[in-house]
Structure formats: C-alpha cells, structure tokens
Design an enzyme around this catalytic site. Structure first.
Site, PDB file in Angstrom:
ATOM      1  N   ASP A  52      -7.672  -6.690  -6.378  1.00  0.00           N
ATOM      2  CA  ASP A  52      -6.517  -7.515  -6.734  1.00  0.00           C
ATOM      3  C   ASP A  52      -5.449  -7.510  -5.635  1.00  0.00           C
ATOM      4  O   ASP A  52      -4.527  -8.311  -5.645  1.00  0.00           O
ATOM      5  CB  ASP A  52      -5.933  -7.026  -8.068  1.00  0.00           C
ATOM      6  CG  ASP A  52      -4.996  -8.045  -8.695  1.00  0.00           C
ATOM      7  OD1 ASP A  52      -4.977  -9.198  -8.216  1.00  0.00           O
ATOM      8  OD2 ASP A  52      -4.298  -7.688  -9.661  1.00  0.00           O
ATOM      9  N   ARG A  87      -2.992  -9.529   1.052  1.00  0.00           N
ATOM     10  CA  ARG A  87      -2.799  -8.883   2.354  1.00  0.00           C
ATOM     11  C   ARG A  87      -4.071  -8.968   3.204  1.00  0.00           C
ATOM     12  O   ARG A  87      -3.991  -8.975   4.433  1.00  0.00           O
ATOM     13  CB  ARG A  87      -2.348  -7.435   2.148  1.00  0.00           C
ATOM     14  CG  ARG A  87      -3.329  -6.591   1.375  1.00  0.00           C
ATOM     15  CD  ARG A  87      -2.693  -5.338   0.791  1.00  0.00           C
ATOM     16  NE  ARG A  87      -1.908  -5.631  -0.407  1.00  0.00           N
ATOM     17  CZ  ARG A  87      -1.255  -4.711  -1.125  1.00  0.00           C
ATOM     18  NH1 ARG A  87      -1.277  -3.450  -0.749  1.00  0.00           N
ATOM     19  NH2 ARG A  87      -0.568  -5.061  -2.199  1.00  0.00           N
ATOM     20  N   GLU A 124      -5.585  -8.711  -2.772  1.00  0.00           N
ATOM     21  CA  GLU A 124      -6.366  -9.585  -1.890  1.00  0.00           C
ATOM     22  C   GLU A 124      -5.505 -10.342  -0.893  1.00  0.00           C
ATOM     23  O   GLU A 124      -5.958 -10.696   0.191  1.00  0.00           O
ATOM     24  CB  GLU A 124      -7.172 -10.588  -2.742  1.00  0.00           C
ATOM     25  CG  GLU A 124      -6.415 -11.846  -3.205  1.00  0.00           C
ATOM     26  CD  GLU A 124      -5.234 -11.571  -4.128  1.00  0.00           C
ATOM     27  OE1 GLU A 124      -5.185 -10.468  -4.713  1.00  0.00           O
ATOM     28  OE2 GLU A 124      -4.357 -12.428  -4.248  1.00  0.00           O
ATOM     29  N   LYS A 171      -7.533  -8.800 -13.598  1.00  0.00           N
ATOM     30  CA  LYS A 171      -6.184  -8.738 -14.182  1.00  0.00           C
ATOM     31  C   LYS A 171      -6.278  -8.798 -15.709  1.00  0.00           C
ATOM     32  O   LYS A 171      -7.227  -9.373 -16.242  1.00  0.00           O
ATOM     33  CB  LYS A 171      -5.375  -9.948 -13.707  1.00  0.00           C
ATOM     34  CG  LYS A 171      -4.874  -9.865 -12.293  1.00  0.00           C
ATOM     35  CD  LYS A 171      -4.012 -11.088 -11.975  1.00  0.00           C
ATOM     36  CE  LYS A 171      -3.547 -11.075 -10.530  1.00  0.00           C
ATOM     37  NZ  LYS A 171      -2.648  -9.961 -10.211  1.00  0.00           N
ATOM     38  N   LYS A 201       0.331 -17.450   2.176  1.00  0.00           N
ATOM     39  CA  LYS A 201      -0.797 -17.019   1.331  1.00  0.00           C
ATOM     40  C   LYS A 201      -1.267 -18.197   0.470  1.00  0.00           C
ATOM     41  O   LYS A 201      -0.491 -18.817  -0.236  1.00  0.00           O
ATOM     42  CB  LYS A 201      -0.361 -15.859   0.434  1.00  0.00           C
ATOM     43  CG  LYS A 201      -1.394 -15.448  -0.626  1.00  0.00           C
ATOM     44  CD  LYS A 201      -0.933 -14.211  -1.413  1.00  0.00           C
ATOM     45  CE  LYS A 201      -1.896 -13.890  -2.562  1.00  0.00           C
ATOM     46  NZ  LYS A 201      -1.451 -12.741  -3.378  1.00  0.00           N
TER      47      LYS A 201
HETATM   48  N1  BES Z   1      -0.817 -12.286  -6.638  1.00  0.00           N
HETATM   49  C1  BES Z   1      -0.595 -10.946  -6.990  1.00  0.00           C
HETATM   50  C2  BES Z   1       0.890 -10.588  -7.020  1.00  0.00           C
HETATM   51  C3  BES Z   1       1.712 -11.277  -8.074  1.00  0.00           C
HETATM   52  C4  BES Z   1       1.896 -10.694  -9.307  1.00  0.00           C
HETATM   53  C5  BES Z   1       2.331 -12.461  -7.792  1.00  0.00           C
HETATM   54  C6  BES Z   1       2.679 -11.304 -10.259  1.00  0.00           C
HETATM   55  C7  BES Z   1       3.101 -13.085  -8.728  1.00  0.00           C
HETATM   56  C8  BES Z   1       3.289 -12.517  -9.962  1.00  0.00           C
HETATM   57  C9  BES Z   1      -1.271 -10.010  -5.994  1.00  0.00           C
HETATM   58  O1  BES Z   1      -2.447 -10.486  -5.436  1.00  0.00           O
HETATM   59  C10 BES Z   1      -1.594  -8.764  -6.742  1.00  0.00           C
HETATM   60  O2  BES Z   1      -2.340  -8.839  -7.667  1.00  0.00           O
HETATM   61  N2  BES Z   1      -1.015  -7.650  -6.327  1.00  0.00           N
HETATM   62  C11 BES Z   1      -1.213  -6.403  -6.970  1.00  0.00           C
HETATM   63  C12 BES Z   1      -1.270  -5.334  -5.926  1.00  0.00           C
HETATM   64  C13 BES Z   1      -1.693  -4.007  -6.446  1.00  0.00           C
HETATM   65  C14 BES Z   1      -3.146  -4.052  -6.878  1.00  0.00           C
HETATM   66  C15 BES Z   1      -1.503  -2.969  -5.359  1.00  0.00           C
HETATM   67  C16 BES Z   1      -0.034  -6.179  -7.919  1.00  0.00           C
HETATM   68  O3  BES Z   1       1.078  -6.543  -7.582  1.00  0.00           O
HETATM   69  O4  BES Z   1      -0.251  -5.666  -9.001  1.00  0.00           O
HETATM   70 ZN    ZN Z   2      -2.612 -12.544  -5.317  1.00  0.00          ZN
HETATM   71 ZN    ZN Z   3      -4.144 -10.058  -6.635  1.00  0.00          ZN
END
Ligand code: BES
Ligand code: ZN
Ligand code: ZN
Length: 504
Positions: free
Chosen positions: A353, A357, A355, A283, A271
C-alpha cells in the site's frame, strides 16, 4: 458561462441584478459606495438602515428596488473588517456571490469588484483576473454521470457575469487579465474533472490520452512511455506496482520548452495512481471509493502544464506522471519482494500500500536526465498527512531552503497553503532495510516524513520540494469557490511558481 467587463462604471441598461460588496465599517456608517448613482445609493442606505445586514464575511442580502433607474435586484455581500481583508477574502466574496445566484432567476448580472476604492491593496488588473478565476472555479459542476434532465436543470443555474469597475480604464489590459483568470480557472477545473471521474473510466491509458490532448498544442509536447519502454529504462518501481493490474501502466512526459533548450527546466512530478486498493496489503473497505483521487498529484501537474502553456509563460517546464493502478491481482507484487529502481537502488517492499513512493522514485530518477533547475513533486502520499494537517494544508518537505521559500510565497499568493515538516538525516535511518538498500515503509511514527525520506533517495542534489496533498486534494465539504470532491489543488500553486520564478 461567460464573463465580460463593462465600460467604466455601471452599464446604461436596467440591470437584472447588481452585486455590491460592503465592508463592516461602511455598513455601520450606512454608507453605500460613492461611485454609484444617487438613486441606487439611497436604496442601499435604506436597506442598511433596517440593520438586517451587518457586512460580515459570508453574509448576504437580496432586495428588490422598484424605481426605473435602479437594478431589478441588489445583492449585498459582506466583506468583514477592512484590516482583515485579503485577496483570499476577495475570492471568497466572489464565491459567495456565485453560490447565492443559483436561487435567483436571472441570466446575466453585474458585479462590482469587492474592495474597489475602499481597500488600500486593491489593484484593478489583479482584481479583474481574480474575479474571473474565482467565478470560473465557483461555477464548476461535475455532471458527467447525471441524466440529461438533471444536467439541463443544473446548467441553467450558471449565469453570465459582467464585471463593473470605476477606476482608471485601460480596457484591453483588463480583457487580457480576464482571459488569464479564465484560463487558469479552466485548467483547475480540468484537473478536477480528471480526479472526479471514476477509476473505471480514468485508467492510466485514458489519463495519458487526455494529457496529450491538453494545453497549447503547438508548445506542449506529450510523450507516453509504455511497459516495453519502462522495461528498457529499468523502472522497477512503476513496473512492480503495476503487476497486479490488468490496466497497462503509462509514464506520461509533458515537455514545454518556450525558451532555449539550454535553460534548465523546472520539473514537476505527480503521483498518478488511478486507483489504490492497497494491493496485496489490501485497504479496509471503508472509504476505499475515494482512492480514485490517488492520481490527484498527476492531475495537478497536467492541469498546471495546460495553464502554463496556454498562458504562454516564458519558462521551460517538464511534467512527469507515472500512472498505474495498485491492484491485488494474481501477478501482483507482494510484501517481501525486492524491486530494483531506475537509479539502481534496491527496495524491500514491506507494504504494497506504500506504492506511491515506488512509482515516484522512478519518475524522480527519470527527471535527472533534464538536469532540472528544481524538482517539485505532488502526491496523495500518506494518510498520516491527513492526520497531521487535516484538509487545510499541504505537507511540504524539502532539501532546499530557497526553493521552500519560493514555493511558500506561491502558497500564500494562491492560498494553497503549505506547512513544512522536518526532513532531518535521522529520519533516513527509519527506512534502512536489513536485506535491500532501503525499505518502503518506516514504521508507525512520522509516516509523512519517512515517505519523503524515501523520495529523497532519488533526487540527488537537485533542489527539490515534496508536497503531500493527501489532505488537500479532496474536499468532503464545499467551500465558497470549491464544491465537494476534487479540489484541483496544486494547479494554481505551480502556475504561480512558474510565473514568479527567479533562479535559486
Ligand atoms: N494513497 C495512499 C495515501 C492516502 C490515504 C491518500 C488517505 C489519501 C487519503 C497511499 O498510497 C497509502 O496507502 N499510504 C499508506 C502508507 C503506509 C502503508 C506506510 C498510508 O498512508 O496508510
Ligand atoms: Zn496511494
Ligand atoms: Zn497506497
């Protein structure tokens, strides 16, 4: 930083500093390593008789022998109990030594190998390689954004290590092992650099540019796909996510084919979100600065291919990195949008968010054209992975028991530990959409697993392992051979996997 190996035994010259590691058992018996000259042994035994030093892991003691036939300084470090010793303890000992050196005014030091002659699993070539790897990792500093003066002061802390050994020589082999450790360490540090740079510098284009310049230039071929080419391939996921950003997306392809093209390659997918604001599903501000590390999976794949190609490991490997920012610009993709991915599946976006996947889906579909022997993807995919496993373990989910076993073995070898979560059919239900084929989030529960269930839709029957490195790619606190910040996790794991690859 320079690393050398000495001829068998201690060098003739009066050393500025000699590092000696001791097990608790030997400290209790007040016995210094038998291989050392009598004078040095006597000094160490004198230090031990004072009982300030117990030999516990993480413990050290600096003393100043006076006699002419002794080093100017002796640094003792503890190895703990023999029964608890491991290669990871070995690496930590080297890390501890390196960290102690920053306060010691020497340029060069001699270092005995922890465990030599004392630990039953000790093996000289491995020890030399691991020492060189760990020393390279421990010396890592990210100083690019410090002013010249501070940079110079910090650089002065780095010393030249001379590895001292006593068992059977075979010096040329050891030189090679020293080199292997250094190359691997440099590749991890390269990956750390990619991640530590702020996102305003490390854009998708910059990442692509650096990726195409790395590794063994003769053997590692880079191909960078731009937006036009993505459109031709119908990469709806990567194109969709990139819409809100002014930075053009890049799809990075690294091909390393040292063997006949007929050998099915291992494909690594990483990624490469160079900054994740969350997009329209923005966020919260707290901790958002850290989202520059959302390309750590990509950085791991680039670092691993750099290492594998420089080491000349004989196995076909491909690296794929979809790279983009996730921004809430005026053209941004929005909740409710439906994207059509490269393999034709449609996805309802319920949260912009989620994104990672979406861009990985296109990369996994692209991977199919290589008919891979296996696919491993690495991604800082879910905050839920941090909640479940903290900073200690990579979350592993897979459709293949045998590939899981291979990856798990490499995880043990490198101490880049993995922990498996289930990926049962039932989890797939949670991402069914009422309007498209699937949706990009699965609700509150099992967030790490539903993300993997989403990816599974794009790998068909290829043996595949998904590694969620959200918790392990970034360190809030320093560890013995890992400063704060980007860890470079995955580079050693993937390199070990390729070196030990046996067909599934
Ligand atoms: N990049 C984030 C995941 C992440 C969070 C990595 C904290 C490192 C530290 C990812 O893109 C994300 O925002 N995922 C969301 C998914 C949710 C919206 C289903 C998450 O984990 O909150
Ligand atoms: Zn991310
Ligand atoms: Zn994200």
């Amino acid at each position: 930083m320079k690393i050398t190996v000495s001829e068998k035994g201690l060098p003739e010259r009066r050393s500025a500093l000699l590092c000696v590691s001791l097990f608790e058992e030997d400290v209790n018996k007040r016995s210094a390593p038998a291989k050392l000259p009598a004078g040095i042994r006597k000094w160490i035994e004198l230090v031990l008789s004072r009982k300030d030093f117990k030999g516990a892991p993480g413990e050290s003691n600096l003393s100043y022998p006076e006699a002419k036939d002794q080093p100017q300084r002796i640094l003792l470090t503890g190895l703990g109990k023999k029964k608890d010793f491991s290669w990871e303890q070995f690496r930590r000992a080297i890390g501890l030594i390196t960290n102690s050196l920053s306060k010691i005014n020497v340029n060069t030091f001699d270092c005995m190998l922890p465990g030599e002659g004392e630990w039953k699993h000790f093996d000289l070539p491995t020890a030399v390689r691991e020492a060189s790897l760990t020393y390279t990792l421990s010396c890592y500093q990210f100083l690019e954004y410090r002013s010249q003066k501070i940079k110079k002061e910090e650089h002065r802390k780095i010393k030249q290590m001379n590895v001292v050994y006593f068992s059977n020589p075979g010096k040329s082999k050891l030189r090679r092992e020293l080199e292997k450790g250094r190359i691997l360490g440099e590749s991890v540090n390269f990956s750390r650099n990619l991640v530590n740079h702020p996102s305003s510098y490390m854009t998708p284009a910059r990442l692509a540019d650096l990726a195409s310049k790395t590794g063994n230039k003769k053997l590692l071929k880079a191909k960078i796909l731009n937006r036009k080419e993505m459109e031709k391939l119908k990469m709806g996921g990567l194109l969709g996510v990139s819409k809100g950003s002014d930075q053009p997306p890049k799809f990075i392809v690294l091909e390393y084919f040292p063997n006949n093209k007929k050998e099915k390659p291992l494909v690594f997918v990483g990624k490469g979100v160079t900054f994740d604001t969350g997009g329209i599903s923005l966020k919260p501000p707290q901790g958002m600065d850290q989202m520059k590390y959302d390309m750590a999976g990509g950085a791991a794949v680039i670092g691993a291919l750099a290492a594998i190609s420089r080491l000349g490991i004989k196995r076909n490997v491909v690296g794929l990195i979809p790279a983009t920012e996730n921004m809430p610009g005026g053209h941004a993709y929005k909740p409710g949008d439906i994207l059509k991915m490269m393999n034709g599946k449609t996805v309802e976006v319920l949260n912009t968010d989620a994104e990672g996947r979406l861009i990985l889906a296109d990369a996994l579909a692209y991977a199919q054209k290589y008919e891979p022997a296996a696919i491993i993807d690495l991604a800082t995919l879910t905050g839920a992975c941090l909640v479940a496993l903290g900073h200690e373990a990579i979350g592993l989910m897979s459709n293949s028991k045998s590939l899981t076993r291979s990856v798990s073995e490499s995880a043990v070898n490198t101490h880049e530990r993995v922990w498996e979560l289930p990926l049962w059919e039932e989890y797939g239900e949670l991402i069914k959409s009422s309007i498209a084929d699937i949706q990009n989030i699965g609700g509150r529960n099992a967030g790490t697993i539903t993300a993997a269930a989403f990816l599974k839709e794009f790998v068909s029957d290829t043996p595949w392992v998904h590694l969620d490195i959200a918790g392990t790619a970034w360190a809030d606190k320093p560890k013995p051979y890992q400063p704060k910040g980007a860890t470079g996790v995955g580079v050693r794991l993937l390199t070990d996997l390729v070196s030990n690859w046996k067909n599934l």
